[in-house]
Design a protein around this motif. Structure first.
Motif, PDB file in Angstrom:
ATOM      1  N   PHE A 236       0.815  -1.221   0.000  1.00  0.00           N
ATOM      2  CA  PHE A 236       0.000   0.000   0.000  1.00  0.00           C
ATOM      3  C   PHE A 236       0.847   1.269   0.000  1.00  0.00           C
ATOM      4  O   PHE A 236       0.531   2.234  -0.708  1.00  0.00           O
ATOM      5  CB  PHE A 236      -0.929   0.004   1.224  1.00  0.00           C
ATOM      6  N   SER A 237       1.922   1.278   0.774  1.00  0.00           N
ATOM      7  CA  SER A 237       2.728   2.503   0.876  1.00  0.00           C
ATOM      8  C   SER A 237       3.352   2.883  -0.462  1.00  0.00           C
ATOM      9  O   SER A 237       3.535   4.073  -0.758  1.00  0.00           O
ATOM     10  CB  SER A 237       3.817   2.331   1.938  1.00  0.00           C
ATOM     11  N   ALA A 238       3.664   1.887  -1.293  1.00  0.00           N
ATOM     12  CA  ALA A 238       4.271   2.180  -2.593  1.00  0.00           C
ATOM     13  C   ALA A 238       3.349   3.001  -3.478  1.00  0.00           C
ATOM     14  O   ALA A 238       3.805   3.709  -4.384  1.00  0.00           O
ATOM     15  CB  ALA A 238       4.641   0.872  -3.300  1.00  0.00           C
ATOM     16  N   ILE A 243       8.741   8.216  -8.502  1.00  0.00           N
ATOM     17  CA  ILE A 243      10.170   8.276  -8.805  1.00  0.00           C
ATOM     18  C   ILE A 243      10.425   9.430  -9.770  1.00  0.00           C
ATOM     19  O   ILE A 243      10.287   9.283 -10.986  1.00  0.00           O
ATOM     20  CB  ILE A 243      10.643   6.940  -9.401  1.00  0.00           C
ATOM     21  N   GLY A 244      10.749  10.587  -9.241  1.00  0.00           N
ATOM     22  CA  GLY A 244      11.020  11.755 -10.067  1.00  0.00           C
ATOM     23  C   GLY A 244       9.776  12.574 -10.344  1.00  0.00           C
ATOM     24  O   GLY A 244       8.634  12.100 -10.230  1.00  0.00           O
ATOM     25  N   PHE A 245       9.991  13.824 -10.739  1.00  0.00           N
ATOM     26  CA  PHE A 245       8.876  14.741 -10.947  1.00  0.00           C
ATOM     27  C   PHE A 245       8.004  14.329 -12.132  1.00  0.00           C
ATOM     28  O   PHE A 245       6.774  14.455 -12.084  1.00  0.00           O
ATOM     29  CB  PHE A 245       9.408  16.170 -11.168  1.00  0.00           C
ATOM     30  N   LEU A 246       8.614  13.871 -13.227  1.00  0.00           N
ATOM     31  CA  LEU A 246       7.821  13.485 -14.393  1.00  0.00           C
ATOM     32  C   LEU A 246       6.854  12.360 -14.053  1.00  0.00           C
ATOM     33  O   LEU A 246       5.679  12.387 -14.471  1.00  0.00           O
ATOM     34  CB  LEU A 246       8.747  13.064 -15.536  1.00  0.00           C
ATOM     35  N   HIS A 247       7.319  11.364 -13.300  1.00  0.00           N
ATOM     36  CA  HIS A 247       6.464  10.262 -12.866  1.00  0.00           C
ATOM     37  C   HIS A 247       5.299  10.794 -12.025  1.00  0.00           C
ATOM     38  O   HIS A 247       4.138  10.409 -12.227  1.00  0.00           O
ATOM     39  CB  HIS A 247       7.297   9.259 -12.068  1.00  0.00           C
ATOM     40  N   LEU A 248       5.606  11.692 -11.110  1.00  0.00           N
ATOM     41  CA  LEU A 248       4.568  12.298 -10.272  1.00  0.00           C
ATOM     42  C   LEU A 248       3.572  13.077 -11.128  1.00  0.00           C
ATOM     43  O   LEU A 248       2.347  12.942 -10.955  1.00  0.00           O
ATOM     44  CB  LEU A 248       5.212  13.223  -9.242  1.00  0.00           C
ATOM     45  N   GLY A 296       4.684   4.035  -7.085  1.00  0.00           N
ATOM     46  CA  GLY A 296       3.781   4.807  -7.921  1.00  0.00           C
ATOM     47  C   GLY A 296       2.342   4.348  -7.803  1.00  0.00           C
ATOM     48  O   GLY A 296       2.056   3.226  -7.376  1.00  0.00           O
ATOM     49  N   ALA A 297       1.443   5.235  -8.215  1.00  0.00           N
ATOM     50  CA  ALA A 297       0.010   4.959  -8.157  1.00  0.00           C
ATOM     51  C   ALA A 297      -0.513   4.344  -9.448  1.00  0.00           C
ATOM     52  O   ALA A 297      -1.726   4.273  -9.646  1.00  0.00           O
ATOM     53  CB  ALA A 297      -0.744   6.259  -7.862  1.00  0.00           C
ATOM     54  N   SER A 298       0.389   3.890 -10.321  1.00  0.00           N
ATOM     55  CA  SER A 298      -0.027   3.414 -11.638  1.00  0.00           C
ATOM     56  C   SER A 298      -1.006   2.250 -11.562  1.00  0.00           C
ATOM     57  O   SER A 298      -1.966   2.187 -12.338  1.00  0.00           O
ATOM     58  CB  SER A 298       1.198   3.015 -12.464  1.00  0.00           C
ATOM     59  N   GLY A 299      -0.765   1.293 -10.662  1.00  0.00           N
ATOM     60  CA  GLY A 299      -1.670   0.154 -10.549  1.00  0.00           C
ATOM     61  C   GLY A 299      -3.071   0.597 -10.187  1.00  0.00           C
ATOM     62  O   GLY A 299      -4.064   0.140 -10.779  1.00  0.00           O
ATOM     63  N   ALA A 300      -3.188   1.511  -9.217  1.00  0.00           N
ATOM     64  CA  ALA A 300      -4.502   2.019  -8.820  1.00  0.00           C
ATOM     65  C   ALA A 300      -5.138   2.829  -9.935  1.00  0.00           C
ATOM     66  O   ALA A 300      -6.359   2.765 -10.148  1.00  0.00           O
ATOM     67  CB  ALA A 300      -4.368   2.859  -7.554  1.00  0.00           C
ATOM     68  N   ILE A 301      -4.326   3.592 -10.678  1.00  0.00           N
ATOM     69  CA  ILE A 301      -4.858   4.388 -11.787  1.00  0.00           C
ATOM     70  C   ILE A 301      -5.368   3.476 -12.897  1.00  0.00           C
ATOM     71  O   ILE A 301      -6.426   3.737 -13.493  1.00  0.00           O
ATOM     72  CB  ILE A 301      -3.774   5.351 -12.299  1.00  0.00           C
ATOM     73  N   PHE A 302      -4.648   2.403 -13.176  1.00  0.00           N
ATOM     74  CA  PHE A 302      -5.160   1.442 -14.155  1.00  0.00           C
ATOM     75  C   PHE A 302      -6.429   0.765 -13.634  1.00  0.00           C
ATOM     76  O   PHE A 302      -7.266   0.323 -14.417  1.00  0.00           O
ATOM     77  CB  PHE A 302      -4.090   0.403 -14.499  1.00  0.00           C
ATOM     78  N   GLY A 303      -6.568   0.688 -12.307  1.00  0.00           N
ATOM     79  CA  GLY A 303      -7.827   0.212 -11.742  1.00  0.00           C
ATOM     80  C   GLY A 303      -8.982   1.123 -12.102  1.00  0.00           C
ATOM     81  O   GLY A 303     -10.124   0.659 -12.277  1.00  0.00           O
TER      82      GLY A 303
END
Length: 518
Positions: A236-238, A243-248, A296-303
């Motif tokens: 969950f914490s991940a 990782i970096g501003f562009l990722h954010l 990153g929140a990518s997994g949740a965003i793909f959710g």
């Protein structure tokens, strides 16, 4: 049939199709003499045009057919039904006085095969029952349209106004219902998430760097070795680290649009469940299939993509009329990039996508019928899938690649001349299976820098056991022997290094120094 009667039949037909059969009024002309209707009750979907015209001559009939053909493509495009058949119903006083049939055959309501066809049907007072009865069967209408006998109509104009108002009211009600499907909730939690991940990014930058692997692990990035050691909360914490501003920036932008849309559709409580369930399944998939440190929140965003796809399953026509193609195209691009770019954790993306879809099936859409068996089945499938990922991740054989992060951390500490910390992480890497020659070489260097030459020599020799052609290990081993006073062994080691890299000036200088000392 006089003009008033003709208009009455036009509105009786619209009223039956829209109000009684539940078809969707797509467009009504300003003159209220032409209507386009979408029959979206079941596949294959079709489009119906109902037009009020006086056709005196066959030429006028054919012109009306051409006009319908020209407009049909625009309507198909607008409705995202590019292959749909169109039925063109013309309500007229009389048949044209001259020959008006198309291709020598009168266009009776026969079942049309194929796709993207247009079929024109002329309805007059004398043919309305003859025409509508087979159409009612073909279209699976609940009943044949009820045309009121003229002798029973005391005030046709009042009846026309009443039918017209009811059709408009039903169309407005359906439009409002569809609009409300997208506006059930407000994106309160989405903004809270954005605030949280931006705040966490600033904290990480203040404490170290969001691109520094040590800082990321300290703040809770997904790191398989520590998850194996019991730190399950990293799943969950991940989700709150980037990782970096562009990722954010990219994830924040996606969360703003996708998360906001999903929270509006599902409501806040359902969205919270979907978001964290998708994030968990994404992290679990990453844990199972990706040994590298990730965040990153990518997994949740793909959710969120998965939640929108579930909405599309439940409201397919509405989905494709609005955002459907955009969602599918953007999703396809992101998944393709995930397979092409090695740095992207596509396991987390796919896991989040599937998790978000099934999480949406568990909570279901607001105001949808409560179907306990379906929701229970979705819950069982989600639990089984998540459990399988976790079991596989915890039990699969370790190849050591997950421990390479320890080697990287050790190297960073070595460069900062913190040799004790470097040695600790390099040892963890070696014990975890990341037994590369570089790990043993760096371990030897940490001892050599602290003048522990016996230990240093052992690690250099271990590195050479893995790769006898590793010239830097021969060179460092020569330095160790020279410091210990064993000039013969030092000479042998530097000679071997020169055999591998004869033009290396550093090796040549050491050989000369050993020769001078001898």
């Amino acid at each position: 049939m006089n003009p008033i009667t003709q208009e009455l039949r036009f509105w009786e037909l619209l009223y039956h199709l829209v109000n009684k059969e539940g078809m969707r009024l797509v467009h009504l002309s300003k003159n209220r003499d032409e209507a386009w209707i979408e029959d979206d009750r079941k596949e294959p979907y079709q489009i119906i045009r109902v037009v009020l015209r006086d056709l005196d001559w066959g030429r006028e009939f054919r012109e009306e057919v051409e006009k319908a053909k020209q407009r049909a493509d625009d309507v198909r495009k607008k409705l995202s039904l590019r292959q749909a058949n169109v039925v063109n119903l013309i309500v007229s006083l009389y048949e044209p006085v001259d020959s008006w049939a198309l291709d020598g055959d009168r266009p009776l309501p026969l079942t049309a095969g194929g796709k993207k066809q247009l079929r024109t049907i002329l309805i007059t007072e004398g043919s309305k029952e003859e025409v509508m009865f087979p159409l009612a069967t073909e279209w699976s209408l609940r009943e044949t349209p009820d045309f009121i006998p003229l002798q029973q109509v005391e005030d046709p104009e009042t009846l026309i106004r009443s039918l017209r108002n009811q059709v408009r009211k039903e169309s407005d009600r359906r439009t409002e219902d569809e609009r409300n499907l997208f506006l059930y909730g407000r994106p309160v939690f989405t903004f809270l998430l954005l605030f949280s991940i931006v705040g966490m990014y600033m904290l990480v930058e203040q404490e170290g760097s969001s691109t520094d692997i040590r800082t990321l692990i300290d703040f809770g990035a997904k790191f398989n070795p520590l998850i194996h050691d019991g730190e399950w909360w990293r799943f969950f914490s991940a989700m709150f680290l980037h990782i970096g501003f562009l990722h954010l920036f990219m994830n924040s932008l996606a969360l703003f649009y996708l998360g906001g849309a999903v929270e509006r559709i599902y409501g806040t409580l359902r969205f919270i469940f979907i978001y964290f369930m998708a994030g968990l399944t994404g992290s679990a998939a990453s844990f199972a299939f990706n040994e590298q440190v990730s965040a990153g929140a990518s997994g949740a965003i793909f959710g969120c993509f998965g939640a929108l796809l579930y909405f599309g399953v439940k409201h397919r026509r509405l989905f494709f009329r609005t955002m459907g193609m955009s969602v599918l195209v953007i999703l396809g691009i992101n998944l393709t990039l995930g397979f092409l770019v090695p740095m992207i954790d596509n396991g987390a993306h796919i896991g989040g996508l599937v998790g978000g879809f099934f999480a949406s099936a568990i909570v279901n859409l607001p105001q949808s019928p409560f179907r306990a068996p379906r929701r229970a089945a979705a819950l069982l499938l989600t639990a089984a899938g998540l459990g399988s990922l976790l079991v596989y991740g915890y039990t699969k054989p370790q190849d050591g690649s997950g421990y390479l992060a320890y080697a990287q951390i050790g190297q960073e500490y070595y460069q900062e001349e913190e040799y004790t910390e470097a040695r600790r992480y390099l040892t963890l890497a070696a014990e975890g299976g990341a037994e590369s020659k570089e790990v043993w070489f760096l371990l030897g260097n940490t001892y050599a820098m602290e003048e522990q030459y016996d230990e240093a020599g052992q690690y250099f020799e271990t590195a050479l056991d893995l790769d006898e052609e590793f010239a830097p290990a021969h060179y460092n081993l020569a330095l160790v022997f020279m410091e210990k006073g064993d000039l013969d062994a030092a000479e042998m080691s530097v000679t071997r290094a020169l055999e591998i890299e004869p033009d290396n000036s550093q090796f040549q200088e050491l050989a000369q120094e050993i020769e001078r000392r001898k």
